[in-house]
Design a protein around this motif. Structure first.
Motif, PDB file in Angstrom:
ATOM      1  N   GLU A  30      -4.907  -6.316   1.322  1.00 37.45           N
ATOM      2  CA  GLU A  30      -4.741  -7.373   0.321  1.00 37.45           C
ATOM      3  C   GLU A  30      -3.329  -7.920   0.359  1.00 37.45           C
ATOM      4  O   GLU A  30      -3.114  -9.125   0.226  1.00 37.45           O
ATOM      5  N   LEU A  31      -2.359  -7.054   0.558  1.00 36.68           N
ATOM      6  CA  LEU A  31      -0.965  -7.497   0.635  1.00 36.68           C
ATOM      7  C   LEU A  31      -0.784  -8.461   1.813  1.00 36.68           C
ATOM      8  O   LEU A  31      -0.090  -9.477   1.695  1.00 36.68           O
TER       9      LEU A  31
ATOM     10  N   THR B  17      -8.372  -1.084  -0.267  1.00 37.95           N
ATOM     11  CA  THR B  17      -7.418  -1.226   0.837  1.00 37.95           C
ATOM     12  C   THR B  17      -6.265  -2.123   0.400  1.00 37.95           C
ATOM     13  O   THR B  17      -6.219  -3.300   0.732  1.00 37.95           O
ATOM     14  N   GLU B  18      -5.333  -1.543  -0.323  1.00 41.63           N
ATOM     15  CA  GLU B  18      -4.247  -2.325  -0.908  1.00 41.63           C
ATOM     16  C   GLU B  18      -3.357  -2.984   0.144  1.00 41.63           C
ATOM     17  O   GLU B  18      -2.858  -4.080  -0.062  1.00 41.63           O
ATOM     18  N   ASP B  19      -3.177  -2.362   1.291  1.00 43.33           N
ATOM     19  CA  ASP B  19      -2.321  -2.964   2.314  1.00 43.33           C
ATOM     20  C   ASP B  19      -2.962  -4.204   2.930  1.00 43.33           C
ATOM     21  O   ASP B  19      -2.274  -5.158   3.280  1.00 43.33           O
TER      22      ASP B  19
ATOM     23  N   ASN C 145     -11.575  -7.920  -0.465  1.00 37.44           N
ATOM     24  CA  ASN C 145     -10.441  -8.833  -0.328  1.00 37.44           C
ATOM     25  C   ASN C 145     -10.893 -10.223   0.068  1.00 37.44           C
ATOM     26  O   ASN C 145     -10.390 -11.224  -0.453  1.00 37.44           O
TER      27      ASN C 145
ATOM     28  N   TYR D  92       0.969  -4.091  -4.967  1.00 33.92           N
ATOM     29  CA  TYR D  92      -0.366  -3.764  -4.473  1.00 33.92           C
ATOM     30  C   TYR D  92      -1.443  -4.086  -5.499  1.00 33.92           C
ATOM     31  O   TYR D  92      -1.263  -3.909  -6.692  1.00 33.92           O
ATOM     32  N   ASP D  93      -2.569  -4.534  -4.995  1.00 29.20           N
ATOM     33  CA  ASP D  93      -3.747  -4.758  -5.823  1.00 29.20           C
ATOM     34  C   ASP D  93      -4.510  -3.437  -5.872  1.00 29.20           C
ATOM     35  O   ASP D  93      -5.096  -3.020  -4.877  1.00 29.20           O
ATOM     36  N   THR D  94      -4.495  -2.792  -7.008  1.00 33.10           N
ATOM     37  CA  THR D  94      -5.129  -1.475  -7.131  1.00 33.10           C
ATOM     38  C   THR D  94      -6.616  -1.576  -7.460  1.00 33.10           C
ATOM     39  O   THR D  94      -7.277  -0.562  -7.627  1.00 33.10           O
ATOM     40  N   GLU D  95      -7.155  -2.781  -7.537  1.00 37.50           N
ATOM     41  CA  GLU D  95      -8.585  -2.957  -7.823  1.00 37.50           C
ATOM     42  C   GLU D  95      -9.447  -2.843  -6.570  1.00 37.50           C
ATOM     43  O   GLU D  95     -10.656  -2.770  -6.654  1.00 37.50           O
TER      44      GLU D  95
ATOM     45  N   GLY E 256     -13.124  -2.381   1.328  1.00 38.41           N
ATOM     46  CA  GLY E 256     -11.887  -3.036   0.893  1.00 38.41           C
ATOM     47  C   GLY E 256     -11.693  -4.386   1.545  1.00 38.41           C
ATOM     48  O   GLY E 256     -11.308  -5.362   0.890  1.00 38.41           O
TER      49      GLY E 256
END
Length: 168
Positions: free
Chosen positions: A17-18, A13-15, A62, A7-10, A58
């Motif tokens: 970005e995934l 919305t990490e999901d 992204n 996951y991109d924690t920056e 987010g």
């Protein structure tokens, strides 16, 4: 891609970005035929705003990370449509207020358009019974809700534009 974590924690919305990362690696994101999406109902207006601020911010972040690519084009178009919605909603409210203040009469054509919107809402919620149909016919409830979400979306665009601190 290329990072040791999943996951991109920056971003907020990490999901999301995934999903972009997988699409850029050549994978397609599909869902089973019977798949339905649900999310928690927010108990307060503030909680709803925080949820939508996070999601929209987010998604925008992204998109800026990945840029304009074949995998992101449709997402960029959705963001542009969202921005157009904010502009149109703002123009609608402004013209209604100006009309009310200046005493301009509403043209019959727009009354018919309003009735058609109300009928569409009644038909859409008919399976939920007469109470839902009565509320749907008012259109006011849904309009107020939509205008609230448009205001939240406008804030996201301004936050991104002015690079305000992101929080969750």
């Amino acid at each position: 891609p290329g990072e040791p974590q999943v996951y991109d924690t920056e971003v907020l919305t990490e999901d999301n970005e995934l999903s972009f990362a997988l699409m850029h690696l050549g994978y397609r994101i599909v869902s089973p035929k019977g798949c339905t999406l649900t999310t928690e109902t927010m108990p307060t207006w503030r909680a709803l705003a925080r949820q939508r601020l996070r999601w929209k911010r987010g998604a925008l972040e992204n998109l800026f990370q990945y840029g304009w690519t074949p995998a992101t084009r449709s997402y960029w178009r959705r963001q542009l449509l969202g921005l157009a919605g904010v502009v149109v909603s703002s123009a609608y409210v402004a013209t209604m207020l100006i009309g009310l203040i200046s005493g301009v009469a509403l043209h019959p054509f727009w009354i018919v358009v309003g009735v058609l919107f109300a009928l569409e809402r009644v038909v859409t919620v008919r399976r939920r019974g007469p109470r839902a149909m009565a509320v749907g016919a008012l259109v006011v409830v849904e309009t107020a809700y939509d205008l609230y979400l448009q205001a939240v979306q406008a804030r996201v665009y301004l936050d991104v534009l002015f690079r305000r601190k992101k929080e969750w």
